[in-house]
Design a protein around this motif. Structure first.
Motif, PDB file in Angstrom:
ATOM      1  N   ARG A 180       6.876  14.702   4.213  1.00 32.27           N
ATOM      2  CA  ARG A 180       5.422  14.779   4.302  1.00 32.27           C
ATOM      3  C   ARG A 180       4.850  13.704   3.383  1.00 32.27           C
ATOM      4  O   ARG A 180       4.704  13.896   2.181  1.00 32.27           O
ATOM      5  CB  ARG A 180       4.916  16.155   3.868  1.00 32.27           C
ATOM      6  N   ILE A 181       4.584  12.534   3.975  1.00 31.81           N
ATOM      7  CA  ILE A 181       4.005  11.411   3.244  1.00 31.81           C
ATOM      8  C   ILE A 181       2.723  11.026   3.969  1.00 31.81           C
ATOM      9  O   ILE A 181       2.717  10.933   5.194  1.00 31.81           O
ATOM     10  CB  ILE A 181       4.957  10.197   3.191  1.00 31.81           C
ATOM     11  N   TYR A 182       1.673  10.776   3.253  1.00 35.75           N
ATOM     12  CA  TYR A 182       0.372  10.501   3.872  1.00 35.75           C
ATOM     13  C   TYR A 182       0.489   9.382   4.918  1.00 35.75           C
ATOM     14  O   TYR A 182       1.099   8.358   4.634  1.00 35.75           O
ATOM     15  CB  TYR A 182      -0.644  10.084   2.803  1.00 35.75           C
ATOM     16  N   PRO A 183      -0.019   9.589   6.153  1.00 35.09           N
ATOM     17  CA  PRO A 183      -0.994  10.606   6.568  1.00 35.09           C
ATOM     18  C   PRO A 183      -0.394  11.916   7.077  1.00 35.09           C
ATOM     19  O   PRO A 183      -1.118  12.745   7.609  1.00 35.09           O
ATOM     20  CB  PRO A 183      -1.734   9.898   7.702  1.00 35.09           C
ATOM     21  N   CYS A 209       0.848  -1.181   0.000  1.00 34.41           N
ATOM     22  CA  CYS A 209       0.000   0.000   0.000  1.00 34.41           C
ATOM     23  C   CYS A 209       0.893   1.243   0.000  1.00 34.41           C
ATOM     24  O   CYS A 209       1.955   1.262   0.631  1.00 34.41           O
ATOM     25  CB  CYS A 209      -0.899   0.022   1.237  1.00 34.41           C
ATOM     26  N   THR A 210       0.460   2.290  -0.668  1.00 37.10           N
ATOM     27  CA  THR A 210       1.369   3.409  -0.922  1.00 37.10           C
ATOM     28  C   THR A 210       1.397   4.457   0.184  1.00 37.10           C
ATOM     29  O   THR A 210       2.239   5.359   0.142  1.00 37.10           O
ATOM     30  CB  THR A 210       1.001   4.108  -2.244  1.00 37.10           C
ATOM     31  N   PHE A 211       0.498   4.396   1.167  1.00 40.23           N
ATOM     32  CA  PHE A 211       0.584   5.371   2.254  1.00 40.23           C
ATOM     33  C   PHE A 211       1.730   4.987   3.192  1.00 40.23           C
ATOM     34  O   PHE A 211       2.257   3.876   3.154  1.00 40.23           O
ATOM     35  CB  PHE A 211      -0.750   5.489   3.004  1.00 40.23           C
ATOM     36  N   TYR A 212       2.091   5.939   4.060  1.00 37.50           N
ATOM     37  CA  TYR A 212       3.250   5.701   4.925  1.00 37.50           C
ATOM     38  C   TYR A 212       2.793   5.182   6.276  1.00 37.50           C
ATOM     39  O   TYR A 212       2.848   5.866   7.292  1.00 37.50           O
ATOM     40  CB  TYR A 212       4.070   6.987   5.073  1.00 37.50           C
TER      41      TYR A 212
END
Length: 613
Positions: free
Chosen positions: A335-338, A221-224
């Motif tokens: 700054r990587i989601y979220p 999954c691409t979120f952090y």
């Protein structure tokens, strides 16, 4: 070196003197047995290579070939782990081409919190880490191997594999990533639709469409969240090949990096001149480097437990004060989601891990004088892999960010501190991640609304009972109670309340997701309610105060009144049955507290350390 980073490193070394010495003595005893299969009887060894080809058998019995264990968490229900399906054959081929042998030593379970979130299976999630560690050690216990390749990506899998690898700390070990899926629906848009569903503005069909566009193919999954935090931390600790963490599956570069990882482990076995076991890589400096990498990127709060457990497996005692002090010294660099709108692919395009490591090294925040799987010195990890004229090579990475909204300029971080706070007070100790909040701190004092489980919270939200300033307390979610499930499903409704203008926060002895977002959440409260923590004495309407500036977590009830109150009780019988949960009763009963890693594996370790020197 930054003075605070050095001070934290020094005190970890000092407090771990006995346990680290015992650990090093243990792995040295294991090494002295020589090539592992050399200690086996003829019958033992014949069983061990019975299924090998003729040439491999000759090499293994003559002790002239390294034998590499492959441990895999493959399953094709997890998108992140699906690419591992054909890795064993690829790894065996690459290892054979350099004159060594590889055997598939064992598989480990791999569950997905994204699937089990808010369901009974989630209560097995944290405990699966220790189960994975035990399964991997069983695979390695045949004593046939001179090194290991570990294949794992997601939440509990990589920490579990790390625990196992460090238990066999005399073996050189390389971690082999598989990479993130390409970018899909932007994470910010996904979050918006989740919240609209919580408000009743869109239906399940629209929600499922959005989720499917976000989680759309093989890969991480691409979120952090915890999965990508795992990958970054392992690379910063020198256990991945440089720049290999976030290369997409199915690409030529991914294939070449996989082959290179296979070749690299054969170069550092005890059969050659460059022996480098994982127990010598993961020292106090490497552990601090991992913590700094996590903090500088606003990574998963789950690692406030995982890295404590991993450190203990290597003989080090790390606590939350170490996290807190390092957080104050470490600027927030991404700054990587979220913690922003970008995903992990955007991070890579902006400069990725090589740039991050360079920036942190330049600021004296990372120890450069460390061992890695590629030799001495972390500066090797400021390079990034490329295929040039058909050959895999490493070139110097970026020296400045290509997108300063994703990776900050070294002199203008997003925050001067990393945004991880440790809270203490009469409610105990807790963790709060502030890097994703609209403000870099949280200062709140409000009445408590108390729930004994996450499902009763849902009912209260739907009935409109939470439309007010309040601090939601969800208890009996800790390690001893339920195995510490994540409570990420509470985020959308709490976000709805925020958008309505109410000041809300969460206090819980459970976990939030590695994707903890904009709702202030004091999590991992310890001692937990089930073992007598003060969180079990909170009444509805009690005033609770959270202050990340002063580091306080306070229940504004006098000591005299608290002494009169009885501890809340709850019957968890039904929560300990079904979905296999009954099989984990023994493990649940031995889990340590959150600050000790919520781990069941070290019950006897302190005693053994004290006598094994």
């Amino acid at each position: 070196m930054n003075t605070i980073v050095q001070e934290v490193t020094d005190r970890i070394i000092a407090r771990s003197k006995v346990s680290r010495a015992a650990y090093l003595a243990k792995i040295e005893r294991a090494r002295r047995q020589g090539p592992q299969r050399g200690s086996l009887s003829c019958g033992n060894m014949a069983h061990g290579f019975a299924a090998c080809g003729k040439e491999d058998k000759v090499g293994l019995r003559n002790m002239v070939k390294a034998n590499i264990a492959i441990i895999s968490s493959y399953n094709d229900m997890l998108s992140a782990h699906q690419p591992y399906e054909d890795y064993p054959q690829k790894l065996k081929k690459a290892i054979s081409e350099v004159g060594s042998v590889a055997q598939f030593a064992g598989g480990v379970p791999a569950m997905c919190d994204g699937v089990t979130q808010g369901n009974p299976g989630m209560e097995l999630s944290l405990m699966s880490r220790d189960n994975i560690a035990m399964a991997a050690t069983i695979g390695l216990s045949h004593n046939m191997f001179d090194g290991a390749l570990m294949m794992g990506i997601c939440d509990k899998i990589v920490p579990g594999l790390l625990l196992a690898a460090l238990s066999f700390g005399h073996l050189p070990t390389v971690f082999v990533p598989a990479g993130p899926m390409p970018s899909g629906l932007p994470n910010k848009e996904k979050a918006r639709i989740r919240q609209e569903f919580a408000e009743g503005k869109v239906g399940r069909e629209e929600l499922l469409d959005a989720e499917s566009e976000s989680y759309h193919s093989a890969g991480t999954c691409t979120f952090y969240g915890t999965a990508n935090s795992n990958q970054l931390v392992v690379e910063v600790m020198g256990l991945h090949l440089p720049g290999s963490s976030f290369v997409n599956p199915g690409t030529e570069l991914r294939e070449e990096l996989t082959n290179a990882a296979a070749r690299q482990v054969t170069r550092i076995t005890d059969l050659g001149d460059n022996y480098m076991p994982i127990g010598h890589i993961v020292d106090a400096k490497a552990m601090v480097n991992g913590l700094i990498g996590l903090l500088a990127t606003g990574g998963s709060t789950n690692h406030t437990m995982h890295l404590v457990a991993v450190a203990r497996a290597a003989g080090f005692i790390v606590n939350w004060d170490d996290f807190a002090d390092l957080s104050r010294a470490t600027p927030l660099m991404t700054r990587i989601y979220p913690n922003g709108s970008a995903d992990i692919n955007h991070f890579t395009a902006a400069g990725g891990t090589s740039l991050l490591i360079k920036l942190l090294l330049d600021k004296g925040l990372l120890h450069n004088d460390v061992n890695t799987i590629c030799g001495f010195g972390l500066e090797r990890y400021t390079q990034e892999p490329r295929i040039i004229d058909g050959e895999l090579t490493w070139v110097e990475g970026a020296t400045e960010s290509f997108d300063k909204e994703v990776i900050a300029d070294s002199n203008q971080p997003f925050q001067e501190n990393a945004g991880l706070s440790v809270l203490s007070g009469n409610l105990g100790r807790a963790i709060m991640k502030t890097s994703a909040l609209s403000q870099p701190y949280c200062k709140m004092k409000a009445p408590a609304v108390v729930f004994e489980d996450q499902y009763s919270f849902d009912a209260a939200f739907e009935a409109g009972e939470l439309s007010k300033d309040c601090i939601v307390v969800v208890r009996f979610q800790g390690p001893a109670a339920l195995g510490m499930p994540e409570l990420h499903r509470l985020t959308p409704p709490l976000g709805v309340l925020q958008d309505k203008g109410f000041k809300v926060a969460l206090v819980t002895d459970g976990r939030m997701s590695g994707a903890s977002g904009r709702v202030p959440a004091a999590i991992h409260v310890t001692p937990e309610a089930f073992t007598g923590g003060v969180i079990g004495k909170i009444h509805n309407g009690d005033i609770v105060e959270i202050d990340t500036i002063t580091g306080e977590l306070i229940l504004h009830v006098s000591e005299a009144e608290l002494a009169k109150r009885t501890q809340a009780k709850i019957d968890l019988t039904l929560s300990h049955q079904g979905m296999g949960r009954e099989f984990f009763a023994g493990m649940r009963s031995t889990l340590t507290g959150a600050e000790e890693g919520a781990c069941s594996l070290f019950v006897e370790l302190d005693r053994l350390d004290s006598v094994s020197l």
